[in-house]
Design an enzyme around this catalytic site. Structure first.
Site, short mmCIF file in Angstrom:
data_model
loop_
_atom_site.label_atom_id
_atom_site.label_comp_id
_atom_site.label_asym_id
_atom_site.label_seq_id
_atom_site.Cartn_x
_atom_site.Cartn_y
_atom_site.Cartn_z
CB CYS A 83 -12.11 -0.56 18.00
SG CYS A 83 -12.99 -0.35 16.45
CG HIS A 132 -4.06 -1.25 -11.61
ND1 HIS A 132 -5.42 -1.24 -11.77
CD2 HIS A 132 -3.75 -0.11 -10.94
CE1 HIS A 132 -5.91 -0.14 -11.22
NE2 HIS A 132 -4.92 0.56 -10.71
CB ALA A 190 -6.26 -0.20 -2.10
CB ILE A 191 -6.27 -1.69 -7.68
CG1 ILE A 191 -7.67 -1.29 -7.20
CG2 ILE A 191 -6.33 -2.85 -8.66
CD1 ILE A 191 -8.52 -0.66 -8.28
CB VAL A 243 14.48 17.12 2.11
CG1 VAL A 243 15.61 17.68 1.25
CG2 VAL A 243 14.83 15.73 2.62
C1 LIG Z 1 -6.83 8.75 -6.30
C2 LIG Z 1 -5.68 7.83 -6.54
C3 LIG Z 1 -5.92 6.47 -6.86
C4 LIG Z 1 -4.86 5.62 -7.13
N1 LIG Z 1 -5.10 4.31 -7.32
C5 LIG Z 1 -4.06 3.45 -7.54
C6 LIG Z 1 -4.26 2.07 -7.68
O1 LIG Z 1 -5.37 1.57 -7.49
N2 LIG Z 1 -3.21 1.27 -7.97
C7 LIG Z 1 -1.97 1.78 -8.13
O2 LIG Z 1 -1.08 1.03 -8.44
N3 LIG Z 1 -1.72 3.08 -7.93
C8 LIG Z 1 -2.74 3.92 -7.62
N4 LIG Z 1 -2.51 5.25 -7.41
C9 LIG Z 1 -1.16 5.73 -7.49
C10 LIG Z 1 -0.37 5.45 -6.21
O3 LIG Z 1 -1.12 5.82 -5.08
C11 LIG Z 1 0.90 6.26 -6.24
O4 LIG Z 1 1.55 5.96 -7.43
C12 LIG Z 1 1.84 5.92 -5.10
O5 LIG Z 1 1.19 5.92 -3.86
C13 LIG Z 1 2.95 6.92 -5.10
O6 LIG Z 1 3.81 6.64 -4.06
P1 LIG Z 1 5.02 7.59 -3.74
O7 LIG Z 1 5.77 6.95 -2.66
O8 LIG Z 1 5.73 7.89 -4.98
O9 LIG Z 1 4.34 8.95 -3.28
P2 LIG Z 1 3.75 9.35 -1.84
O10 LIG Z 1 3.03 8.23 -1.22
O11 LIG Z 1 3.04 10.62 -2.01
O12 LIG Z 1 5.05 9.56 -0.97
C14 LIG Z 1 5.88 10.68 -1.09
C15 LIG Z 1 6.37 11.00 0.27
O13 LIG Z 1 7.37 12.00 0.21
C16 LIG Z 1 7.25 12.80 1.35
N5 LIG Z 1 7.89 14.09 1.10
C17 LIG Z 1 7.50 15.07 0.26
N6 LIG Z 1 8.31 16.13 0.34
C18 LIG Z 1 9.26 15.82 1.26
C19 LIG Z 1 10.36 16.52 1.79
N7 LIG Z 1 10.66 17.75 1.39
N8 LIG Z 1 11.12 15.90 2.73
C20 LIG Z 1 10.82 14.65 3.17
N9 LIG Z 1 9.77 13.96 2.69
C21 LIG Z 1 9.01 14.52 1.75
C22 LIG Z 1 5.77 12.93 1.50
O14 LIG Z 1 5.41 13.34 2.81
C23 LIG Z 1 5.28 11.54 1.17
O15 LIG Z 1 5.15 10.71 2.31
C24 LIG Z 1 -3.55 6.12 -7.10
C25 LIG Z 1 -3.33 7.43 -6.73
C26 LIG Z 1 -4.38 8.27 -6.39
C27 LIG Z 1 -4.11 9.63 -5.85
#
Ligand SMILES: Cc1cc2nc3c(=O)[nH]c(=O)nc-3n(C[C@H](O)[C@H](O)[C@H](O)COP(=O)(O)OP(=O)(O)OC[C@H]3O[C@@H](n4cnc5c(N)ncnc54)[C@H](O)[C@@H]3O)c2cc1C
Ligand SMILES: Cc1cc2nc3c(=O)[nH]c(=O)nc-3n(C[C@H](O)[C@H](O)[C@H](O)COP(=O)(O)OP(=O)(O)OC[C@H]3O[C@@H](n4cnc5c(N)ncnc54)[C@H](O)[C@@H]3O)c2cc1C
Lengths: 477, 417
Positions: free
Chosen positions: A401, A51, A48-49, A173
């Site tokens: 709650c 950065h 949740a940072i 998808v």
């Molecule tokens: C442990 C951990 C700590 C982290 N800490 C930080 C931090 O402190 N600061 C920071 O900046 N970043 C951090 N990150 C990184 C950050 O969380 C990710 O970069 C970011 O959340 C990625 O977002 P996204 O939308 O790309 O992926 P996601 O949030 O995974 O979204 C992808 C979405 O696509 C959907 N999807 C997948 N396949 C399909 C399909 N076939 N059809 C329709 N929908 C589909 C999924 O359901 C999902 O909702 C961290 C990550 C992790 C795991």
């Protein structure tokens, strides 16, 4: 068949931030998400940072977009009335060897215009009494923020919807066909035709890409596990990082959350099953042991929950943000691991500026609105304000709650609108009942009652989260 | 600001008993604040029999026991505000509550009695590894769904923890047609009352796995199964002992914790073992005029003791209202060997009442001698049989015992061969 200009696949922070940014233009945009709710993937389980951008190396997309993203957050958080805390981030070095590495970070920060403070171990311990005695020097990147990631994603999605973007939840998808220069995206019971597809599917990005071409990258899921400590535990006020290292990445952190809990984690383990967001003995044990390097007195017995998130990492060490060379209009936004959250507003800007703008004449539409009103949060209000509110709307006087002091009125708000909650977890994500120390022991039955009444659904059909996650099995009356 | 002689926070069995006693001691201007839609507290969902044997010499159900106290309170015109959640308590005894009729109100009192009950330890608090599907409940939560809302939570059930609620739910779920495939307990002995072990498990042939714990949870949406492992004497899982159970429901009965949020925020000194406030012989906490009783003070297995202690807290409050607080020094009660905690924690040197001390043994013992001592002086020595941590024990310390005591009182249990 629905006709659109752009289909965004994935409703995490990446997809929703792109949808939000696109919503000001005169385009028909559809976002599809396979889960019942926005932000159920990596965006739901991370540190949740926001950065500030001292960590990624020069010349990387991560570096470029992190610095820019953090700056864009300043306005976006205010525009959408999101909750955040400017906690600062202590990078704590133990001994000379590690102190040397701090210079690498401050050099980068200097070049990138990122402010910081330098503290001796003792100075730092004055501000953070639980810092380990071994800590000899600290850099505080004091503009670092903590957000509520799914709140930001949800609100970005709301802005998009308010400005005319269509969002289809529960639509997975399963195929993408190419036809006369366009794409037919098969999503649940819908087929959407569009000339541009944005692949923001997180850990599934390679599979989505493979519908149109053999992708050059493969996802390599890396799990991170955490403890959540009770908010009575006042462990730290700043985020506490160890000195980052090549092999361990950012290491095990302590993060004060926007609601006063503390996150302790994550570890970093490659896993085979990309959907396995379970916690493990080994993962949490690693977290427990490694936290001790920078902090003492960590009361793990005050943990109220553990969870794990899966980093959508891949064979590429950098973000992959590019248009396919063989499939025009197909844009991969993949390998968005940390700092993906922090970079997301800049990722959206980059995608639109470099790729979308090539295919469409971007005209801003009239009357778009990037702002959202403030949520009503009882526990933020003064006694006076609460009285005025409850007199007008008694539902805010019914506290459901007890741990987090959430009223029925706030839960009703969470159910409202096109992206209203439909599940128990959906309510929890929007207004927090069940996030406290009893973890819903008391309020979950009440939340169920409200959901069932307001959605006019049989309680047996109310789900915790995904499809099939029913809570009640049958009636005994 | 409306001022009362006494305010009671919580209208469960502790709060109601306290209210009745205050009225009987002539404290008329009192208010009970209860967050729920009805008084009675946790008893309302305990529809099984087993309440009131000591108090009323009868076997009552939870709601029936509560009903008696509700009636006594009504007869004495106790003012109970329902649907009223207390959100803040300050050291100067201001109590802030919220309800939908009055809004956000602050009232004050000369004495405040905390009778807020407890909450169940959840999955997060005990760190069970694995995924986070639906189908994992605390036993009390499943009990509420069943007894208050009329829904069964699953078909194939495993129960972790041999606390009483878990045992009672094993029987309830079986009678509802579910299959309870087993109950596991981390400790080498059960944590429930012996009668519940018999009536809820043995009578239904439900296997009990002592020295076992759940080490993994499987399933993405709904629970699909659990992994059970044996633990060694340090309570660490033994590799290779894993067993898999195909279940759709896991109930947790792994402990209750006093709801101590208000007390903590007010700055009341807490006992790390009970996780409730530390109190003296009058049940007064470290803050003048604030008292505590019931499960919000320490977790009880029998409601009869809850009522009893609540009465003593109310008597303590009544004495405080008439005489003010004692300025004499205190004697601390310390946990000696094999004793995990005592309530109260302090006794004033000039105490005029005899103090019944409630305590728990920290391990089962077949035969034991209980000693109360101060330095070299042995105050009392008593024999005990079949000691169980799950059963609360009591010992009296009289006002006379306190004469010329110098130092702490230690309560110990020694096992006898
Ligand atoms: C442990 C951990 C700590 C982290 N800490 C930080 C931090 O402190 N600061 C920071 O900046 N970043 C951090 N990150 C990184 C950050 O969380 C990710 O970069 C970011 O959340 C990625 O977002 P996204 O939308 O790309 O992926 P996601 O949030 O995974 O979204 C992808 C979405 O696509 C959907 N999807 C997948 N396949 C399909 C399909 N076939 N059809 C329709 N929908 C589909 C999924 O359901 C999902 O909702 C961290 C990550 C992790 C795991
Ligand atoms: C599930 C369960 C099963 C049991 N089974 C048995 C049994 O078989 N036999 C037996 O003898 N004993 C049994 N017991 C023990 C005994 O019944 C209880 O310990 C006793 O009823 C507790 O009473 P209490 O008043 O301390 O707590 P509660 O009954 O929990 O009452 C506390 C009250 O305070 C209210 N409250 C809390 N916080 C606030 C606030 N901030 N503002 C306003 N109101 C608030 C709550 O709503 C609640 O009504 C059982 C206990 C439990 C938990």
């Amino acid at each position: 068949m629905t006709k659109a200009d752009i289909v965004i696949i994935g409703g995490g922070i990446t997809g929703t931030m792109i949808a939000r940014a696109l919503s000001k233009y005169d385009l028909r945009t559809v976002l599809v998400e396979k889960e019942n709710d926005i932000a159920d993937g990596a965006t739901m389980a991370n540190s949740a940072i926001v950065h500030v951008g001292y960590d990624p190396e020069d010349g990387t997309l991560k570096g470029l977009l992190n610095v820019r993203g953090a700056r864009l957050y300043d306005t976006i958080l205010d525009e959408m009335n999101c909750r955040y805390l400017t906690t600062g981030a202590f990078i704590a070095a133990c001994g000379e060897e590690e102190e040397k590495h701090l210079d690498v970070l401050t050099d980068r920060a200097d070049r990138r215009g990122i402010p910081y403070r330098i503290l001796s171990g003792d100075e730092a311990r004055k501000e953070e009494p639980n810092l380990s005695e071994d800590v000899t020097k600290v850099i505080d990147f004091h503009t670092t923020k903590v957000i509520y990631p799914w709140e930001v994603a949800l609100k970005a999605a709301k802005v998009a919807v308010n400005n005319g973007v269509q969002i289809l939840l529960g639509h997975e998808v399963t195929d993408i066909e190419k036809m006369n220069g366009k794409y037919a995206v098969h999503a649940g019971d819908e087929i959407i035709e569009a000339s541009c597809v944005i692949n923001a599917a997180g850990i599934m990005a390679d599979r989505i890409a493979s519908f149109v071409e053999e992708p050059w990258f493969t996802m390599r899921p890396r799990r991170g596990e955490y403890f959540v400590l009770d908010k009575d535990v006042h462990l730290v006020q700043h985020i506490i990082f160890p000195v980052p290292s090549e092999e361990k990445g950012k290491g095990v952190l302590a993060v004060p959350t926007v609601y006063g809990n503390t996150l302790i984690g994550p570890n970093s383990d490659y896993i085979d099953d990309r959907e396995d967001n379970g916690t493990s003995y080994y993962g949490l044990d690693y977290v427990r042991k490694n936290m001790a390097k920078t902090l003492r007195n960590v009361p793990f017995n005050r943990s109220i929950r553990t969870f794990a998130g899966i980093r959508p990492a891949s064979t590429s060490s950098d973000f992959i943000i590019e248009e396919s060379k063989t499939s025009e209009g197909f844009i991969n936004v993949a390998s968005i691991e940390s700092p993906g959250l922090a970079s997301s507003p800049a990722i959206a800007e980059y995608v639109i500026g470099n790729f979308v703008s090539k295919h469409f004449d971007l005209k801003e539409k009239e009357g778009y609105d990037m702002t959202l009103p403030k949520d009503i949060v009882l526990s933020d209000m003064t006694e006076e304000e609460r009285n005025v509110l409850i007199r007008e709307r008694p539902e805010y006087g019914r506290i459901v709650c007890r741990c987090e002091q959430i009223s029925e009125g706030e839960i009703l708000d969470a159910l409202k609108g096109p992206l209203g909650a439909t599940t128990v977890k959906g309510v929890k994500k929007r207004c927090r009942p069940g996030m406290g120390r009893c973890q819903g022991g008391f309020c979950e039955p009440l939340v169920m009652e409200i959901l069932s009444r307001e959605l006019d659904k049989d309680p047996l059909d109310i789900e915790l989260d995904g499809k099939g996650s029913y809570i009640l099995e049958r009636s005994n009356r | 600001m409306r001022h009362y002689q006494a305010i009671i926070i919580g209208g469960g069995s502790a709060g109601l008993s306290a209210a009745v006693t205050l009225k009987d001691r002539g404290i008329e201007d009192i208010l009970v604040l209860e967050k729920d839609r009805e008084p009675g507290g946790i008893l309302e969902q305990c529809i099984h029999n087993g309440f009131g044997l000591q108090r009323f010499k009868e076997q009552l159900s939870g709601p029936a026991y509560a009903e008696r106290y509700i009636k006594m309170a009504e007869e004495r015109n106790v003012k109970i505000k329902l649907n009223s959640m207390v959100i803040k308590l300050t050291p100067d005894r201001k109590v802030e509550y919220v309800n939908s009729e009055e809004g956000d109100v602050t009232v004050s009192a000369d004495a405040v009695i905390l009778a807020v009950g407890c909450y169940e330890r959840s999955r997060g608090a005990i760190n069970i590894y694995g995924t986070r599907p639906s189908g994992v409940y605390t036993a009390g939560q499943a009990q509420k769904y069943l007894n208050m809302n009329g829904y069964v939570v699953g078909r194939k059930v495993f129960i972790l923890g041999s606390g009483d609620i878990g045992l009672i739910m094993a029987r309830r779920m079986t009678l509802e047609g579910a299959t309870v495939v087993g109950v596991a307990e981390l400790m080498p002995y059960s944590n429930g009352l012996p009668r519940n072990m018999k009536q809820c498990l043995e009578d239904f042939n439900i296997p009990l796995y002592l020295s076992h714990t759940v080490t993994n949870i499987f399933g993405k949406d709904r629970l699909e199964g659990i992994e059970l492992s044996e633990v060694d004497d340090k309570r660490n899982p033994i590799k290779g002992s894993e067993k898999y159970f195909d279940v759709d429901t896991l109930l947790l009965s792994v402990g209750l914790i006093p709801e101590n949020h208000l007390a903590d925020e007010a700055g009341i000194e807490m006992d790390p073992v009970t996780r409730g406030p530390k109190v003296d012989e009058n049940y007064m906490t470290s803050i003048d005029g604030i008292f505590a009783c019931g499960n919000g003070l320490h977790v009880h297995d029998l409601v009869d003791f809850v009522s009893l202690q609540a009465e003593r807290a109310a008597e303590g409050a009544a004495r405080y209202l008439s005489d003010g607080k004692s300025e004499a020094g205190v004697i601390t009660l310390r946990n000696g060997s094999n004793v995990s905690y005592t309530v109260p924690k302090y006794i004033h040197k000039d105490a005029k009442i005899n103090t019944e001390v409630f305590f728990r043994a920290s391990r089962p013992m077949d035969k034991a001698s209980l000693t109360v001592s101060c330095g070299d002086r042995l105050i009392r020595k008593l024999a005990r049989r079949k000691v169980m941590p799950s059963e609360m024990d009591r010992v009296m310390i009289t006002a006379k015992d306190l004469k010329d005591l110098d130092g702490d009182i230690v309560i110990s249990m020694e096992e006898n061969a």
